[in-house]
Design a protein around this motif. Sequence first.
Motif, PDB file in Angstrom:
ATOM      1  N   ASP A 171       8.761 -54.517 -37.876  1.00 52.42           N
ATOM      2  CA  ASP A 171       8.488 -54.124 -39.387  1.00 52.42           C
ATOM      3  C   ASP A 171       9.970 -55.078 -40.154  1.00 52.42           C
ATOM      4  N   MET A 172       9.565 -55.553 -41.271  1.00 49.95           N
ATOM      5  CA  MET A 172      10.457 -56.020 -42.070  1.00 49.95           C
ATOM      6  C   MET A 172      10.367 -55.812 -43.747  1.00 49.95           C
ATOM      7  N   TYR A 207       5.346 -40.713 -48.934  1.00 49.93           N
ATOM      8  CA  TYR A 207       4.151 -41.193 -48.098  1.00 49.93           C
ATOM      9  C   TYR A 207       4.299 -41.782 -46.875  1.00 49.93           C
ATOM     10  N   LEU A 208       4.290 -40.889 -45.887  1.00 52.97           N
ATOM     11  CA  LEU A 208       4.271 -41.220 -44.439  1.00 52.97           C
ATOM     12  C   LEU A 208       3.262 -40.620 -43.562  1.00 52.97           C
ATOM     13  N   GLU A 240      13.594 -51.689 -50.881  1.00 50.44           N
ATOM     14  CA  GLU A 240      12.410 -50.673 -50.500  1.00 50.44           C
ATOM     15  C   GLU A 240      12.877 -49.785 -49.323  1.00 50.44           C
ATOM     16  N   ALA A 241      13.641 -50.353 -48.203  1.00 48.82           N
ATOM     17  CA  ALA A 241      14.121 -49.481 -47.050  1.00 48.82           C
ATOM     18  C   ALA A 241      15.042 -48.220 -47.353  1.00 48.82           C
ATOM     19  N   SER A 242      15.788 -48.871 -48.475  1.00 44.05           N
ATOM     20  CA  SER A 242      16.770 -47.704 -48.966  1.00 44.05           C
ATOM     21  C   SER A 242      15.783 -46.662 -49.659  1.00 44.05           C
ATOM     22  N   ALA A 243      14.968 -46.966 -50.211  1.00 47.62           N
ATOM     23  CA  ALA A 243      14.123 -45.973 -50.855  1.00 47.62           C
ATOM     24  C   ALA A 243      13.188 -45.028 -49.945  1.00 47.62           C
ATOM     25  N   LEU A 299      13.023 -45.309 -40.380  1.00 45.41           N
ATOM     26  CA  LEU A 299      11.984 -44.164 -40.767  1.00 45.41           C
ATOM     27  C   LEU A 299      10.597 -44.698 -41.009  1.00 45.41           C
ATOM     28  N   TYR A 300      10.491 -45.939 -41.516  1.00 43.14           N
ATOM     29  CA  TYR A 300       9.400 -46.802 -41.969  1.00 43.14           C
ATOM     30  C   TYR A 300       8.485 -47.162 -40.657  1.00 43.14           C
TER      31      TYR A 300
END
Length: 349
Positions: free
Chosen positions: A118-119, A10-11, A124-127, A342-343
């Motif tokens: 963002d942090m 979901y992006l 979660e980042a790895s996901a 990416l996030y």
Amino acid sequence: MILNPKFPLYLPGVKNAGNDNISIIGANLREDITTLGYFISANEGLKLEIQNIYPTKEYASFGDILRKFIQDNQLENVKRLSLAVPGPVLNGKSNPIRLGWNLDIEELKKDFNFERADMLNDQEASAYGMGLLEDSDLDPIYTSGNLEKGNVAILAPGNGLGEAGYFFDGKYIRPFATEGGHSEFSPRTNVEVEFYQFLNNIYGIVSWENVLSKTGLFNIYRFLRDVKRHPEPEWLAQRLSEGNFVQELYKAAVEDDVLICKITLDTFLEFLAREANNLTLKLKATGGLLISGDIPQEIRSYIDKDKFYEKFKISDKMEEMLRNIPIYLNKNENTALNGAALYTAYYQD
């Protein structure tokens, strides 16, 4: 790097042309090293232009590392920043125990004049970073051919024990962090009760992270050595104390056929299969299990996939569900770094 259709993340900002050609600094903060990358968003993906690694403990703050990265590469007018940190993130702040830093994303945004910052928790980042994996990055332990529809679990033992997941909303998968690695470890056999008591004397509360991490691997080893009295060759003691513990233990098991090292790895993998089972059941991760982290990558060739799968699917009543869940080992070391970037490139509320 482009998005893999097997990971329908979901992006919502992916289709927004305003997110193209944006300069981004992504960072993965770890106890031993901090990795920074300079990215450009393009074609619904990312292009990595520069990547540097810095020894974390040599810097008083992340801001010092960020400033050096910018100076080292003569970067100007970078638009966005995103951090992956080994701990919970609450209201844009995090105080990871293993880093000893107080992190405030709004302060970094202001101090370095980013338009967006963002942090995220590192798992979660790895996901998010899994969405950029190529098929060759995934080593199947058990699979029917594809990731199935449904929630997905992520288990990542390294310096700590990372646990995360994806919630499947019927169309997209949405990453989320957990602190499940700090849930309490429970023994199953008499020997494991001894092991628990050994750890209880050291830690008080015994978490799964005390078992499934680099420290956890050492805990298993020293329990076998000090309590169960498995012999330790003198040359091995020196190598383990002077070198990279995981690497030296693995080499002694595979190349030198040292029994205590083989039992250590076998025990670690059995515990890994059990906690993978726990996490999969708790998340009802019918879409799959992804195993990541430094340790599985380091010992990948030692893993007996059939044995792992047999241990994983043991359950009181849920074996039918567990036996059909695909399991993959992630071979890519940069998923947290890539996912953070990416996030911040494409996620919009």
